[in-house]
Design a protein around this motif. Structure first.
Motif, PDB file in Angstrom:
ATOM      1  N   PRO A 252       0.820  -1.221   0.000  1.00 18.82           N
ATOM      2  CA  PRO A 252       0.000   0.000   0.000  1.00 18.82           C
ATOM      3  C   PRO A 252       0.852   1.268   0.000  1.00 18.82           C
ATOM      4  O   PRO A 252       0.354   2.350  -0.323  1.00 18.82           O
ATOM      5  CB  PRO A 252      -0.812  -0.097   1.298  1.00 18.82           C
ATOM      6  CG  PRO A 252      -0.517  -1.419   1.902  1.00 18.82           C
ATOM      7  CD  PRO A 252       0.579  -2.089   1.153  1.00 18.82           C
ATOM      8  N   ASP A 253       2.137   1.159   0.349  1.00 17.30           N
ATOM      9  CA  ASP A 253       3.023   2.330   0.334  1.00 17.30           C
ATOM     10  C   ASP A 253       3.695   2.554  -1.016  1.00 17.30           C
ATOM     11  O   ASP A 253       4.449   3.515  -1.184  1.00 17.30           O
ATOM     12  CB  ASP A 253       4.117   2.163   1.395  1.00 17.30           C
ATOM     13  CG  ASP A 253       3.575   2.363   2.799  1.00 17.30           C
ATOM     14  OD1 ASP A 253       2.614   3.144   2.954  1.00 17.30           O
ATOM     15  OD2 ASP A 253       4.112   1.738   3.730  1.00 17.30           O
ATOM     16  N   SER A 254       3.465   1.665  -1.972  1.00 16.89           N
ATOM     17  CA  SER A 254       4.154   1.786  -3.266  1.00 16.89           C
ATOM     18  C   SER A 254       3.523   2.892  -4.120  1.00 16.89           C
ATOM     19  O   SER A 254       2.306   2.901  -4.343  1.00 16.89           O
ATOM     20  CB  SER A 254       4.053   0.437  -3.993  1.00 16.89           C
ATOM     21  OG  SER A 254       4.252   0.604  -5.376  1.00 16.89           O
ATOM     22  N   ASN A 255       4.348   3.799  -4.604  1.00 16.91           N
ATOM     23  CA  ASN A 255       3.845   4.838  -5.510  1.00 16.91           C
ATOM     24  C   ASN A 255       3.361   4.206  -6.816  1.00 16.91           C
ATOM     25  O   ASN A 255       2.421   4.686  -7.454  1.00 16.91           O
ATOM     26  CB  ASN A 255       4.940   5.864  -5.808  1.00 16.91           C
ATOM     27  CG  ASN A 255       5.152   6.823  -4.645  1.00 16.91           C
ATOM     28  OD1 ASN A 255       4.304   6.936  -3.752  1.00 16.91           O
ATOM     29  ND2 ASN A 255       6.290   7.512  -4.648  1.00 16.91           N
ATOM     30  N   TYR A 256       4.042   3.136  -7.225  1.00 13.96           N
ATOM     31  CA  TYR A 256       3.631   2.403  -8.427  1.00 13.96           C
ATOM     32  C   TYR A 256       2.215   1.859  -8.241  1.00 13.96           C
ATOM     33  O   TYR A 256       1.352   2.055  -9.083  1.00 13.96           O
ATOM     34  CB  TYR A 256       4.625   1.268  -8.683  1.00 13.96           C
ATOM     35  CG  TYR A 256       4.141   0.265  -9.702  1.00 13.96           C
ATOM     36  CD1 TYR A 256       4.211   0.547 -11.064  1.00 13.96           C
ATOM     37  CD2 TYR A 256       3.604  -0.955  -9.306  1.00 13.96           C
ATOM     38  CE1 TYR A 256       3.752  -0.365 -12.002  1.00 13.96           C
ATOM     39  CE2 TYR A 256       3.151  -1.877 -10.234  1.00 13.96           C
ATOM     40  CZ  TYR A 256       3.228  -1.570 -11.575  1.00 13.96           C
ATOM     41  OH  TYR A 256       2.772  -2.479 -12.491  1.00 13.96           O
ATOM     42  N   ARG A 257       1.999   1.181  -7.119  1.00 14.83           N
ATOM     43  CA  ARG A 257       0.674   0.599  -6.885  1.00 14.83           C
ATOM     44  C   ARG A 257      -0.403   1.689  -6.849  1.00 14.83           C
ATOM     45  O   ARG A 257      -1.490   1.519  -7.400  1.00 14.83           O
ATOM     46  CB  ARG A 257       0.669  -0.189  -5.569  1.00 14.83           C
ATOM     47  CG  ARG A 257      -0.713  -0.695  -5.246  1.00 14.83           C
ATOM     48  CD  ARG A 257      -0.765  -1.599  -4.049  1.00 14.83           C
ATOM     49  NE  ARG A 257      -2.154  -1.743  -3.627  1.00 14.83           N
ATOM     50  CZ  ARG A 257      -2.540  -2.463  -2.597  1.00 14.83           C
ATOM     51  NH1 ARG A 257      -1.652  -3.102  -1.874  1.00 14.83           N
ATOM     52  NH2 ARG A 257      -3.807  -2.535  -2.275  1.00 14.83           N
TER      53      ARG A 257
END
Ligand code: 6PG
Length: 250
Positions: free
Chosen positions: A83-88
């Motif tokens: 949930p912390d991924s900028n990609y996601r």
């Protein structure tokens, strides 16, 4: 020389709409001039609202997706499905909903455990896919944190000094999520044709004033290093974020 302009709009809603108009105009211009559009996405809640809207009609149909190349200006050292991924975040808000060819989406982190290697690999990829020396993005989107950081350029960190590198791995970020990051360097950001910084909210008002109207202190206020050498810089603010600015003459 940087041509800096500041736009102040009423609220986060109007901010997202103004950003979208700007992004679409930049995409159409890049398409007309060179037949492709290279954009670097930012993390953060303000850009997220822009992505969410871009994913749906009418905005969705205004971007040349088949000619668009998608990159990120910073990323957290977390798995792609975190949930912390900028990609996601960009994937869920935007990329899963638009017809951009998957091979034109370039996350910063894939399976790499070695962040230095990931940074070097991304730099090589950018040199190959984005024309210019250094690569000149058509548009780089950025946010600004309440501490004055932008991308993952945090106050008083070595990434601010990385003049020969385009992408670097950083130590653990001082703000959540407190993990290491990958970030574009000022050298790469300042080579762009257009840079758009989006800021909303009263909690950032004092910092916005310091960055835009205070004395130069780029080590303490990384957002001050953003000054595209031969490009345009837009700061788009909502009224709350702009509330401590003196009259704007930009
Ligand atoms: C990151 C972001 C970061 C962000 C700002 C503003 O990965 O942490 O790219 O630079 O853009 O912190 O974030 P908000 O819009 O959520 O305040």
């Amino acid at each position: 020389m940087t041509h800096r302009r500041i736009l102040v709009v009423d609220d986060p809603d109007a901010l997202a709409e103004a950003a979208l108009r700007y992004i679409v105009a930049r995409a159409q211009q890049a398409l007309a001039v060179r037949g492709a559009f290279a954009i670097a996405l930012a993390g953060g809640s303000t850009p997220r609202e822009v992505y969410r809207r871009l994913a749906h009609a009418p905005w969705r149909d205004t971007l040349p997706w088949a000619q668009t190349l998608v990159f990120w200006s910073d990323e957290r050292a977390v798995p792609l499905d975190s949930p912390d991924s900028n990609y996601r975040m960009a994937r869920e808000a935007l990329l899963d909903h638009v017809p951009v060819p998957p091979e034109q989406i370039h996350p910063m982190i894939s399976q790499d455990v070695d962040l230095e290697q990931a940074a070097a690999r991304y730099e090589t990829l950018l040199r190959r896919l984005v024309p210019g020396q250094p690569p000149r993005f058509d548009l780089i989107l950025l946010g600004m944190g309440p501490d004055g950081h932008t991308a993952s350029l945090f106050p008083h960190t070595p990434a601010l000094e990385a003049t020969t590198r385009l992408v670097v791995a950083t130590p653990q970020a001082p703000r959540p999520p407190q993990v290491r990051r990958l970030t574009f360097t000022p050298t790469l950001i300042n080579a762009a044709a257009e840079v758009l910084v989006l800021v909303a909210g009263a909690d950032k008002a004092a910092r916005v004033r310091e960055v835009l109207q205070g004395p130069p202190r780029p080590q303490a206020l990384p957002a001050q290093v953003i000054a595209p050498e031969a490009g345009d810089l837009w700061w788009m603010l909502d009224r709350a974020a702009a509330s401590q600015l003196a009259a704007i003459h930009d």
